[in-house]
Design a protein around this motif. Structure first.
Motif, PDB file in Angstrom:
ATOM      1  N   SER A   1      51.255   6.379  62.424  1.00 12.27           N
ATOM      2  CA  SER A   1      50.870   7.670  62.977  1.00 12.27           C
ATOM      3  C   SER A   1      50.198   8.482  61.873  1.00 12.27           C
ATOM      4  O   SER A   1      50.511   8.333  60.691  1.00 12.27           O
TER       5      SER A   1
ATOM      6  N   SER B   1      53.607  12.296  63.835  1.00 12.45           N
ATOM      7  CA  SER B   1      52.285  12.602  64.386  1.00 12.45           C
ATOM      8  C   SER B   1      52.097  14.083  64.707  1.00 12.45           C
ATOM      9  O   SER B   1      50.968  14.547  64.839  1.00 12.45           O
TER      10      SER B   1
ATOM     11  N   THR C   1      56.825   9.559  66.324  1.00 13.16           N
ATOM     12  CA  THR C   1      56.487  10.692  67.194  1.00 13.16           C
ATOM     13  C   THR C   1      56.548  11.995  66.403  1.00 13.16           C
ATOM     14  O   THR C   1      55.643  12.830  66.487  1.00 13.16           O
TER      15      THR C   1
ATOM     16  N   GLN D   1      60.578   4.629  66.219  1.00 15.55           N
ATOM     17  CA  GLN D   1      59.658   5.220  67.200  1.00 15.55           C
ATOM     18  C   GLN D   1      59.771   6.747  67.193  1.00 15.55           C
ATOM     19  O   GLN D   1      58.761   7.447  67.274  1.00 15.55           O
TER      20      GLN D   1
END
Length: 177
Positions: free
Chosen positions: A37, A161, A158, A154
């Motif tokens: 990311s 980002s 998130t 994960q």
């Protein structure tokens, strides 16, 4: 030591950054997660002034109380390529290696390892836009060490980002000090 770290940086960069698509395409639900990311933002400061704030010591100014690197090398602590330090994250301690710290080129890179959890790279690139503005691009690449931490990896991706506005505000505040 510097040559060894540069080889490590090259290996990690090649492993984690250049093979992202091949690894992502071959992942299954039971394989360890591998995610990347990025975010970008601009700082109202020349690159020469902003750059030092992306070293582990310089980051103390803006990263908050949770960022408290304990240097193993060098002693005394200094933001240099090859620096090795640890950071406590709740019950986990991560080990960090500064694989690239090139202020004139506006490039910094770190590899961090959380035992039995994940390996991450953080790649920072600074670009001079004009005499008073610097563009910042930050890319996180995270690899779970087992599928049992895939959800955590994960979630980190998130969060990573969406970190640009927070980083920008915190660094701008630091620059005003």
């Amino acid at each position: 030591m510097k040559g060894t770290v540069s080889i490590l940086g090259l290996f990690v960069s090649t492993l984690f950054m250049n093979h992202k698509d091949a690894i992502s395409q071959n992942q299954t639900a039971s394989s360890p997660a591998h995610v990347r990311s990025s975010f970008t933002f601009q700082l109202s400061a020349p690159r020469e002034r902003a750059g030092p704030l992306f070293g582990p010591e310089g980051e103390r100014c803006w990263a908050g109380q949770h960022w408290n690197p304990e240097f193993l090398y060098p002693q005394p602590a200094e933001d240099i390529e090859g620096a090795v330090f640890t950071v406590q994250h709740g019950s986990r301690k991560s080990v960090w290696v500064n694989t690239i710290f090139d202020l004139p080129a506006g490039r910094m890179q770190y590899v961090s390892f959380v035992p039995e959890a994940l390996v991450s790279t953080v790649d920072v690139r600074l670009t001079t836009l004009n005499a008073t503005t610097t563009a910042v691009e930050v890319t996180y690449t995270r690899t779970a060490l087992s599928s049992g931490v895939n959800d955590e990896v994960q979630a980190l991706a998130t969060s990573d980002s969406t970190s640009g506005p927070h980083w920008q505000q915190a660094i701008q505040s630091c620059l005003k000090k």
